[in-house]
Enzyme design. Structure first.
Site, PDB file in Angstrom:
ATOM      1  N   HIS A  70      -2.765   3.781  11.368  1.00 50.83           N
ATOM      2  CA  HIS A  70      -1.784   3.451  12.413  1.00 50.83           C
ATOM      3  C   HIS A  70      -0.370   3.670  11.899  1.00 50.83           C
ATOM      4  CE1 HIS A  70      -0.694  -0.689  10.918  1.00 50.83           C
ATOM      5  NE2 HIS A  70      -1.931  -0.706  10.476  1.00 50.83           N
ATOM      6  N   ASP A  72       2.447   2.215  13.350  1.00 50.53           N
ATOM      7  CA  ASP A  72       3.405   1.142  13.617  1.00 50.53           C
ATOM      8  C   ASP A  72       3.433   0.134  12.481  1.00 50.53           C
ATOM      9  OD1 ASP A  72       0.756   0.308  14.448  1.00 50.53           O
ATOM     10  OD2 ASP A  72       1.678  -1.457  15.354  1.00 50.53           O
ATOM     11  N   ASP A 133       1.626  -0.691   4.998  1.00 49.90           N
ATOM     12  CA  ASP A 133       0.686  -1.003   6.081  1.00 49.90           C
ATOM     13  C   ASP A 133       1.274  -0.402   7.356  1.00 49.90           C
ATOM     14  OD1 ASP A 133      -0.971  -2.055   7.983  1.00 49.90           O
ATOM     15  OD2 ASP A 133      -0.288  -4.125   7.734  1.00 49.90           O
ATOM     16  N   GLU A 167      -1.170  -0.763  16.557  1.00 51.22           N
ATOM     17  CA  GLU A 167      -2.283  -1.513  15.959  1.00 51.22           C
ATOM     18  C   GLU A 167      -1.891  -2.955  15.697  1.00 51.22           C
ATOM     19  OE1 GLU A 167      -4.831  -3.103  12.605  1.00 51.22           O
ATOM     20  OE2 GLU A 167      -2.670  -2.841  12.671  1.00 51.22           O
ATOM     21  N   GLU A 168      -0.647  -3.148  15.226  1.00 52.34           N
ATOM     22  CA  GLU A 168      -0.217  -4.486  14.794  1.00 52.34           C
ATOM     23  C   GLU A 168      -0.115  -5.475  15.951  1.00 52.34           C
ATOM     24  OE1 GLU A 168      -0.189  -5.365  11.868  1.00 52.34           O
ATOM     25  OE2 GLU A 168       0.328  -3.701  10.540  1.00 52.34           O
ATOM     26  N   ASP A 190      -6.851   1.542   5.993  1.00 47.18           N
ATOM     27  CA  ASP A 190      -5.921   0.426   6.224  1.00 47.18           C
ATOM     28  C   ASP A 190      -6.337  -0.776   5.391  1.00 47.18           C
ATOM     29  OD1 ASP A 190      -3.723  -0.794   7.359  1.00 47.18           O
ATOM     30  OD2 ASP A 190      -4.728  -1.309   9.250  1.00 47.18           O
ATOM     31  N   HIS A 373       3.117  -7.233   5.716  1.00 45.95           N
ATOM     32  CA  HIS A 373       3.959  -7.929   6.694  1.00 45.95           C
ATOM     33  C   HIS A 373       5.014  -8.804   6.022  1.00 45.95           C
ATOM     34  CE1 HIS A 373       0.432  -7.698   9.843  1.00 45.95           C
ATOM     35  NE2 HIS A 373       0.575  -6.598   9.122  1.00 45.95           N
TER      36      HIS A 373
HETATM   37 ZN    ZN Z   1      -2.602  -2.170   9.044  1.00 40.98          ZN
END
Ligand code: ZN
Length: 403
Positions: A70, A72, A133, A167-168, A190, A373
């Site tokens: 992903h 994003d 990520d 995705e997030e 991921d 994150h």
């Molecule tokens: Zn991820």
């Protein structure tokens, strides 16, 4: 390091798809780069999904394997003006992030780094996340595309590359047309630690409880008022405290977890999430909540309640167990690279869990992305290289299964 400098944060409040237009900038760049590598069958569709086909160079009939990541980054932490820093030959000392020196990446806080001494570590600068990520996954897949172009001696079947937005915010595959993707199996890139191979996720439901009491003027409420706030508090109090709660649970144990409560004396609502590796336990957790409600309301016949349960996602193991080869070959590919596969159940969901239930079995492979994150997010370049080596093994193992 180039990809992380593009702001691709997704937005859970948005009503558009993709949730933010800026994600398309990176998606477009990927299309162009894939074409520059010499792959012509590359498209971005109206939703932003980028799908590329690397044709088979084998004479055998081989299943079509897809690799997905992903673009994003998480809304939890700023992804604007990311300044990636390469720490060559990491020596194990504290990494002080220059734009906010109070942010220190230390071995104490990040014990995984103890195995990464001597590696090249990429971090952000202290005020943003890094975005490894999942741009680590993006970079690994792009490097794969480039590598196989210049190494025709590596035999493989048809390969699909898939890059997704959002995705997030849990919408990564909302508009994906699985049929037009045309893959038999998929691997999401991921995962975190070296060797991690994830084929098992939580099954997840949401549960919303609404309690309606009886309202009356507090000055004349004796014998009439039933305060919904107090009923809600009682329900919470009756739930298990030393078990089946996330704060006391790890490994394979599931939980029920109140995430949101609001209310007035008249009406109160509580939102729960239910999580377990076994779907049947979700029923048991919903029952526990209903029992707590019933015993609370037993002495208040004029109070009412409703419970609404919604399915969120399911443990992908149910699907992957039907196609053992998908995980087995990934494990074998790691072993061929001298990496011991680590197959821990994921206490959460992945896009792979949804893809699996959409008909595309999709375990998750490591990329090296860590401390996700957060402003202390980091990735080891050598972990990424090993992930690429695993993918190169994997496509050859799939080719060898062809007839
Ligand atoms: Zn991820």
């Amino acid at each position: 390091m180039r990809y992380v400098q593009m702001d691709t944060q997704s937005d859970p409040e948005s009503v558009t798809y993709p949730s933010t237009e800026k994600q398309k900038e990176l998606l477009k760049l990927l299309v162009n780069e894939l074409k520059e590598f010499g792959w012509n069958d590359v498209k971005m569709d109206e939703w932003g999904y980028v799908i590329a086909t690397i044709p088979s160079n084998s004479t055998k009939k081989v299943p079509v394997v897809c690799f997905c990541s992903h673009v994003d980054t998480a809304p939890d932490c700023s992804g604007k003006n990311v300044k990636p820093i390469l720490h060559s030959m990491y020596d194990g000392s504290d990494i002080i992030l220059p734009d906010d020196p109070s942010q220190v990446i230390s071995l104490d806080q990040h014990p995984y780094l103890k195995n990464k001494i001597g590696d090249d570590i990429i971090t952000a600068s202290g005020t943003t996340l890094l975005g490894a990520d999942d741009k680590a996954g993006v970079a690994i897949i792009m490097e794969l595309a480039k590598y196989v172009k210049s190494h025709p001696e590596i035999l493989h079947g048809e390969i699909k590359l898939l890059f997704t937005p959002d995705e997030e915010i849990g919408k990564g595959v909302d508009h994906l047309n699985i049929q037009s993707l045309g893959a038999d199996f998929c691997y999401t890139l991921d995962g975190g630690e070296l060797g991690s191979l994830e084929s098992e996720t939580f099954s997840a439901d949401g549960l919303e409880l609404e309690i309606v009491g009886v309202i009356a003027h507090p000055g004349a409420a004796k014998g009439k008022l039933i305060n919904a706030i107090k009923l809600a508090a009682s329900v919470i109090d009756l739930l298990p405290k030393n078990e089946l709660a996330p704060e006391v649970t790890e490994g394979r144990r599931g939980f029920l977890h109140p995430t949101d409560i609001k209310g007035t004396a008249e009406k109160a609502s509580i939102r729960f999430i239910l999580r377990d590796f076994d779907d049947r336990n979700l029923d048991a957790y919903a029952d526990l909540i209903e029992q707590a409600v019933k015993s609370t309301l037993a002495s208040f016949p004029h109070a009412r309640y409703t419970l609404k349960r919604t399915e969120q996602y399911r443990n992908m193991k149910t699907v992957l167990d039907k196609y053992p080869q998908v995980v087995d070959l990934a494990a074998q590919a790691m072993k061929n690279c001298g990496i011991e596969p680590v197959m821990l159940p994921v206490r959460g969901g992945t896009d792979g869990s949804r893809l699996s239930f959409m008909g595309l079995p999709s375990p998750n492979i490591f990329t090296g992305e860590m401390a996700l994150h957060s402003v202390q997010e980091y990735v080891s370049v050598q972990d990424m290289e090993k992930s690429l080596a695993v993918l190169l093994q994997l496509i050859q193992l799939w080719e060898s299964t062809g007839k």
